[in-house]
Write a protein that holds these residues in place. Sequence first.
Motif, PDB file in Angstrom:
ATOM      1  N   ALA A 275      64.957  25.233  31.381  1.00 33.77           N
ATOM      2  CA  ALA A 275      65.220  24.080  32.247  1.00 33.77           C
ATOM      3  C   ALA A 275      64.250  24.022  33.425  1.00 33.77           C
ATOM      4  O   ALA A 275      63.920  22.932  33.923  1.00 33.77           O
ATOM      5  CB  ALA A 275      66.656  24.130  32.753  1.00 33.77           C
ATOM      6  N   ASP A 276      63.787  25.190  33.866  1.00 32.68           N
ATOM      7  CA  ASP A 276      62.878  25.238  35.020  1.00 32.68           C
ATOM      8  C   ASP A 276      61.434  24.893  34.650  1.00 32.68           C
ATOM      9  O   ASP A 276      60.588  24.751  35.538  1.00 32.68           O
ATOM     10  CB  ASP A 276      62.908  26.630  35.661  1.00 32.68           C
ATOM     11  CG  ASP A 276      64.235  26.890  36.372  1.00 32.68           C
ATOM     12  OD1 ASP A 276      64.938  25.910  36.679  1.00 32.68           O
ATOM     13  OD2 ASP A 276      64.577  28.071  36.583  1.00 32.68           O
TER      14      ASP A 276
ATOM     15  N   GLU B  23      58.563  22.803  34.191  1.00 32.87           N
ATOM     16  CA  GLU B  23      58.224  21.458  34.663  1.00 32.87           C
ATOM     17  C   GLU B  23      57.206  20.840  33.705  1.00 32.87           C
ATOM     18  O   GLU B  23      56.021  20.727  33.995  1.00 32.87           O
ATOM     19  CB  GLU B  23      57.668  21.538  36.085  1.00 32.87           C
ATOM     20  CG  GLU B  23      58.695  22.047  37.102  1.00 32.87           C
ATOM     21  CD  GLU B  23      58.152  22.062  38.513  1.00 32.87           C
ATOM     22  OE1 GLU B  23      56.973  21.678  38.696  1.00 32.87           O
ATOM     23  OE2 GLU B  23      58.892  22.451  39.432  1.00 32.87           O
TER      24      GLU B  23
ATOM     25  N   GLY C  10      68.101  28.737  31.769  1.00 35.76           N
ATOM     26  CA  GLY C  10      67.525  28.445  33.077  1.00 35.76           C
ATOM     27  C   GLY C  10      66.011  28.438  33.055  1.00 35.76           C
ATOM     28  O   GLY C  10      65.367  27.590  33.677  1.00 35.76           O
ATOM     29  N   ALA C  11      65.427  29.381  32.298  1.00 33.41           N
ATOM     30  CA  ALA C  11      63.962  29.444  32.204  1.00 33.41           C
ATOM     31  C   ALA C  11      63.408  28.199  31.529  1.00 33.41           C
ATOM     32  O   ALA C  11      62.386  27.643  31.957  1.00 33.41           O
ATOM     33  CB  ALA C  11      63.546  30.695  31.441  1.00 33.41           C
TER      34      ALA C  11
END
Length: 444
Positions: free
Chosen positions: A323-324, A326, A320-321
């Motif tokens: 994928a987050d 940007e 998740g980290a």
Amino acid sequence: MDPVTAGIAVAIGLVVLMAIGTPIAFALGGVSLVALVADRGVSELTYFGETFFDRIAEFGFVAIPMFIMMGAAVASSPTGRDLYRSLDLWLGKLPGGLAISNIGACSIFAALSGSSPATCAAIGKMGIPEMRKRGYPDGVAAGCIAAGGTLGILIPPSVTMIIYGISTETSIGRLFIAGVVPGFMLAGLFMVWTLIACKLAGGYGNPMEIASESIKKTVRENVDANLKALVRVLPFLGVVIGILFALYGGVATPSEAAGVGAFLCLALAIIIYRMWQVKPIKLIMRDSLRESVMIMLIIAAAEVFAYALSSLFITQTVAGAIADLEVNRWVLMGVVNVFLLVAGFFLPPVAVIVMTAPILMPIILSANFDPYWFAVILTINLEIGLITPPVGLNLFIINSIAPDISQRDVLMGSLPYALCMVLAILLLCLFPEIALWLPNLLMG
């Protein structure tokens, strides 16, 4: 315990166990067991056993011991010697030709054995003493063999590609084909640097010009023997080509192709090299069993490790980290490459693949990268780990073959080849079709 703290504790425990010399499989299994029991209690022991054995019960893993037996049959026979002698006949008289012929022999032997250590050992035992005898610098002699040996996990059939395919549920036949062009491209980069290194180190053209008359006479007298050696190697190359045809043509599954390939290579070794005695066959079976058990233990323990990370929500937190973030997808790919490179410094390729591929695959797909292209990128990163400390398996093999070559010379000779691999990764990022063109052409 929150996932971040748990992840740090697991990482520290794993590093400590490996630092004191614990085998990879036991380190992964031990850390996983402690983490699961500490978080969920003794009842997790039931799931530990189920996860451990369920993973290696998959039918697809039958191909691994079969390909290992195929490689052991080739490595235990004089095939490497014959291959080396044949290429030396055609390339040995060129400037830097003996070193180039060693890399060529490594490329072909990699396709026959599918193993980097076997390739490095089989070609190095003959190549390193011969190169040193003919005036090649120690760094060039050691570096080209160490680097050439890494091609064993990229040029098909490759055990690491099988493990990647099973771990990510991708086509093993397509993975094999994807490694062909990048594998020979990497061999070409190695050859180019070898020519440059020979010029920089000695400033000589043809090493045969400074060789003694006895060496020149031996080379001339062995022409007929070298031609016969080439004929003995051709049936083994035919088996590899047949396996690839069966895989991408849909004629056989990887397990079926591996079984037939193992039988044919063993039969050819017995018939061509007259290995009728019990001892060499016993040696082949012993080496095959030993390496197969090691790999299967790592796979099973890594599956338990992945289960522990998922149960503690460490995997989900890390994914998740990432994928987050940007960031541009190529920046993301750069981060992934650095991660794989560092992991390859400390862990063998099999362990890295089974531990990271299931985690990284969703991230790679979400960033619109091709999984078969990524398999090649991942493999080249792991190749770098084979010739860089602290693990550097191929470096230890070189040291066992030529213990009188200093570790500094081995490292300095291998470092430029590692940079060649970095260049290959950059070329694959700029031109993905290097890896994808052939599988798209043959398999659609």
